[in-house]
Design a protein around this motif. Structure first.
Motif, PDB file in Angstrom:
ATOM      1  N   ASN A 178       0.903  -1.238  -0.052  1.00  0.00           N
ATOM      2  CA  ASN A 178      -0.108  -0.152   0.026  1.00  0.00           C
ATOM      3  C   ASN A 178       0.860   1.156   0.133  1.00  0.00           C
ATOM      4  O   ASN A 178       0.626   2.100  -0.741  1.00  0.00           O
ATOM      5  N   PHE A 179       1.813   1.444   0.915  1.00  0.00           N
ATOM      6  CA  PHE A 179       2.697   2.452   1.084  1.00  0.00           C
ATOM      7  C   PHE A 179       3.698   2.785  -0.082  1.00  0.00           C
ATOM      8  O   PHE A 179       3.997   3.772  -0.714  1.00  0.00           O
ATOM      9  N   GLY A 180       4.111   1.505  -0.672  1.00  0.00           N
ATOM     10  CA  GLY A 180       5.028   1.630  -1.855  1.00  0.00           C
ATOM     11  C   GLY A 180       4.462   2.268  -3.090  1.00  0.00           C
ATOM     12  O   GLY A 180       4.785   2.965  -3.810  1.00  0.00           O
ATOM     13  N   ILE A 181       3.119   1.808  -3.257  1.00  0.00           N
ATOM     14  CA  ILE A 181       2.531   2.172  -4.583  1.00  0.00           C
ATOM     15  C   ILE A 181       1.922   3.725  -4.144  1.00  0.00           C
ATOM     16  O   ILE A 181       2.030   4.487  -5.139  1.00  0.00           O
ATOM     17  N   SER A 182       1.576   4.067  -3.011  1.00  0.00           N
ATOM     18  CA  SER A 182       1.101   5.383  -2.773  1.00  0.00           C
ATOM     19  C   SER A 182       2.345   6.344  -2.573  1.00  0.00           C
ATOM     20  O   SER A 182       1.921   7.519  -3.331  1.00  0.00           O
ATOM     21  N   THR A 183       3.534   5.916  -2.439  1.00  0.00           N
ATOM     22  CA  THR A 183       4.604   6.876  -2.699  1.00  0.00           C
ATOM     23  C   THR A 183       4.764   7.370  -3.980  1.00  0.00           C
ATOM     24  O   THR A 183       5.161   8.566  -4.303  1.00  0.00           O
ATOM     25  N   VAL A 184       4.914   6.357  -4.838  1.00  0.00           N
ATOM     26  CA  VAL A 184       4.846   6.512  -6.156  1.00  0.00           C
ATOM     27  C   VAL A 184       4.009   7.441  -7.037  1.00  0.00           C
ATOM     28  O   VAL A 184       4.117   8.465  -7.534  1.00  0.00           O
ATOM     29  N   LEU A 185       2.669   7.120  -6.526  1.00  0.00           N
ATOM     30  CA  LEU A 185       1.481   7.989  -6.853  1.00  0.00           C
ATOM     31  C   LEU A 185       1.539   9.252  -6.309  1.00  0.00           C
ATOM     32  O   LEU A 185       1.321  10.103  -7.072  1.00  0.00           O
ATOM     33  N   SER A 186       1.685   9.590  -5.234  1.00  0.00           N
ATOM     34  CA  SER A 186       1.714  10.782  -4.674  1.00  0.00           C
ATOM     35  C   SER A 186       2.924  11.569  -5.435  1.00  0.00           C
ATOM     36  O   SER A 186       2.709  13.087  -5.466  1.00  0.00           O
ATOM     37  N   THR A 187       3.896  10.949  -5.610  1.00  0.00           N
ATOM     38  CA  THR A 187       5.045  11.739  -6.235  1.00  0.00           C
ATOM     39  C   THR A 187       4.792  12.116  -7.396  1.00  0.00           C
ATOM     40  O   THR A 187       4.932  13.401  -8.060  1.00  0.00           O
ATOM     41  N   SER A 188       3.937  11.296  -8.213  1.00  0.00           N
ATOM     42  CA  SER A 188       3.448  11.623  -9.492  1.00  0.00           C
ATOM     43  C   SER A 188       2.413  12.852  -9.650  1.00  0.00           C
ATOM     44  O   SER A 188       2.426  13.738 -10.410  1.00  0.00           O
ATOM     45  N   VAL A 189       1.484  12.812  -8.702  1.00  0.00           N
ATOM     46  CA  VAL A 189       0.411  14.096  -8.563  1.00  0.00           C
ATOM     47  C   VAL A 189       1.159  15.306  -8.205  1.00  0.00           C
ATOM     48  O   VAL A 189       0.935  16.245  -8.744  1.00  0.00           O
ATOM     49  N   PHE A 190       2.172  15.171  -7.372  1.00  0.00           N
ATOM     50  CA  PHE A 190       3.059  16.303  -7.019  1.00  0.00           C
ATOM     51  C   PHE A 190       3.624  17.034  -8.121  1.00  0.00           C
ATOM     52  O   PHE A 190       3.448  18.030  -8.462  1.00  0.00           O
ATOM     53  N   LEU A 191       4.335  16.092  -9.105  1.00  0.00           N
ATOM     54  CA  LEU A 191       5.021  16.577 -10.291  1.00  0.00           C
ATOM     55  C   LEU A 191       4.074  17.211 -11.235  1.00  0.00           C
ATOM     56  O   LEU A 191       4.304  18.304 -11.799  1.00  0.00           O
ATOM     57  N   ALA A 192       2.848  16.547 -11.435  1.00  0.00           N
ATOM     58  CA  ALA A 192       1.978  17.090 -12.282  1.00  0.00           C
ATOM     59  C   ALA A 192       1.402  18.392 -11.952  1.00  0.00           C
ATOM     60  O   ALA A 192       1.186  19.310 -12.825  1.00  0.00           O
ATOM     61  N   ALA A 193       1.032  18.566 -10.426  1.00  0.00           N
ATOM     62  CA  ALA A 193       0.348  19.832 -10.118  1.00  0.00           C
ATOM     63  C   ALA A 193       1.564  20.892 -10.090  1.00  0.00           C
ATOM     64  O   ALA A 193       1.221  21.814 -10.577  1.00  0.00           O
ATOM     65  N   TRP A 194       2.914  20.432  -9.870  1.00  0.00           N
ATOM     66  CA  TRP A 194       4.005  21.488 -10.064  1.00  0.00           C
ATOM     67  C   TRP A 194       4.076  21.967 -11.609  1.00  0.00           C
ATOM     68  O   TRP A 194       4.092  23.168 -11.754  1.00  0.00           O
ATOM     69  N   TYR A 195       4.016  21.011 -12.440  1.00  0.00           N
ATOM     70  CA  TYR A 195       4.092  21.418 -13.909  1.00  0.00           C
ATOM     71  C   TYR A 195       3.022  22.385 -14.265  1.00  0.00           C
ATOM     72  O   TYR A 195       3.279  23.352 -14.832  1.00  0.00           O
ATOM     73  N   TYR A 196       1.740  22.107 -13.888  1.00  0.00           N
ATOM     74  CA  TYR A 196       0.563  23.031 -14.224  1.00  0.00           C
ATOM     75  C   TYR A 196       0.737  24.245 -13.425  1.00  0.00           C
ATOM     76  O   TYR A 196      -0.529  25.060 -14.025  1.00  0.00           O
ATOM     77  N   LYS A 197       1.386  24.440 -12.622  1.00  0.00           N
ATOM     78  CA  LYS A 197       1.403  25.586 -11.728  1.00  0.00           C
ATOM     79  C   LYS A 197       2.604  26.556 -12.193  1.00  0.00           C
ATOM     80  O   LYS A 197       2.647  27.655 -11.959  1.00  0.00           O
ATOM     81  N   LYS A 198       3.319  25.955 -13.362  1.00  0.00           N
ATOM     82  CA  LYS A 198       4.250  26.735 -13.978  1.00  0.00           C
ATOM     83  C   LYS A 198       3.910  27.740 -14.816  1.00  0.00           C
ATOM     84  O   LYS A 198       2.662  27.300 -15.313  1.00  0.00           O
ATOM     85  N   PRO A 199       4.539  29.107 -14.747  1.00  0.00           N
ATOM     86  CA  PRO A 199       3.776  30.096 -15.773  1.00  0.00           C
ATOM     87  C   PRO A 199       3.734  29.473 -16.905  1.00  0.00           C
ATOM     88  O   PRO A 199       4.748  28.945 -17.572  1.00  0.00           O
ATOM     89  N   LYS A 200       2.921  29.963 -17.972  1.00  0.00           N
ATOM     90  CA  LYS A 200       2.849  29.452 -19.231  1.00  0.00           C
ATOM     91  C   LYS A 200       3.536  30.140 -20.062  1.00  0.00           C
ATOM     92  O   LYS A 200       3.396  31.494 -20.150  1.00  0.00           O
ATOM     93  N   GLN A 201       4.547  29.549 -20.958  1.00  0.00           N
ATOM     94  CA  GLN A 201       5.000  30.572 -21.885  1.00  0.00           C
ATOM     95  C   GLN A 201       4.656  30.983 -23.131  1.00  0.00           C
ATOM     96  O   GLN A 201       3.676  30.066 -23.514  1.00  0.00           O
ATOM     97  N   GLU A 202       4.861  32.283 -23.566  1.00  0.00           N
ATOM     98  CA  GLU A 202       3.898  32.659 -24.780  1.00  0.00           C
ATOM     99  C   GLU A 202       4.567  32.047 -26.006  1.00  0.00           C
ATOM    100  O   GLU A 202       6.015  31.878 -26.095  1.00  0.00           O
TER     101      GLU A 202
END
Length: 213
Positions: A189-213
């Motif tokens: 449970n915790f092994g899979i959760s670690t991978v997926l939580s990290t994936s959500v964090f990275l996706a959220a970080w990416y889509y918070k980045k300022p969009k380039q023109e």
């Protein structure tokens, strides 16, 4: 004193320290997410179904540890996380206009089942059947959150701090559970959760980045 300094003693001291850090982190893990939703008065990018599945996963895991008599320090974060999860679900339902009679009925059903297991009225043996489901349910809740971010390409309402803490605390629990019980279901449970939580964090970080023109 010598016993505390041998390899086994040191490993357990580290495990206890990690448990304390994990519990301390969980004291505030959901708070940034709750405040973000309240500040924006929006739940854009958040999956309510994912949150409800996460709530169920937390509940079953806590009750499983409790009824099996595992060291309280090894799962103390779950009561803390559950209280925060209740508040988070409430504010998301509020800003999604989903509060109503139906929500109240399901809350009553949840409370009845929870106290049934905690008091022993409902046989704890049923938890043995439910615990294997926490891994796919917990994983699915995080996948749903990841999909919600990728689909909307908007993580405005998603807290990076919350998901960063989630990834960290899930990873520390792999170590503490290995020493305390080595329970394979919990480790998976915790092994899979670690991978997926990290994936959500990275996706959220990416889509918070300022969009380039």
């Amino acid at each position: 004193m010598t016993d505390l300094l041998d390899d086994r003693g040191i490993l357990y001291i580290i495990a206890d320290l990690l448990s304390i850090v994990t519990i301390a982190s969980c004291l505030i893990s959901k708070v940034p997410q709750i405040r973000t939703v309240q500040t924006l008065k929006s739940a854009t990018g958040l999956s309510i179904n994912g949150l409800l599945m996460e709530l169920c996963s937390y509940t079953v895991t806590m009750l499983y540890n409790f009824t099996n008599g595992y060291a309280f320090l090894s799962y103390m974060e779950y009561p803390i996380l559950l209280v925060q999860e209740y508040v988070l679900v409430y504010v998301v339902l509020k800003y999604e206009n989903l509060l109503g009679k139906r929500a109240l009925i399901w809350a009553g059903v949840y409370a009845g089942v929870f106290f049934g297991f905690a008091s022993g009225i409902i046989p704890s043996s049923l938890l043995m059947m439910l615990v294997p489901l926490t891994t796919p349910v917990g994983a699915t809740s995080k996948v749903m959150q990841l999909v919600a971010i990728l689909k909307s390409k908007n993580s405005q309402s998603v807290s990076l701090i919350t998901w960063g803490i989630s990834a960290f605390t899930n990873s520390t629990r792999i170590y503490t559970i290995l020493l305390d019980s080595a329970d394979r279901m919990l480790l998976a449970n915790f092994g899979i959760s670690t991978v997926l939580s990290t994936s959500v964090f990275l996706a959220a970080w990416y889509y918070k980045k300022p969009k380039q023109e």
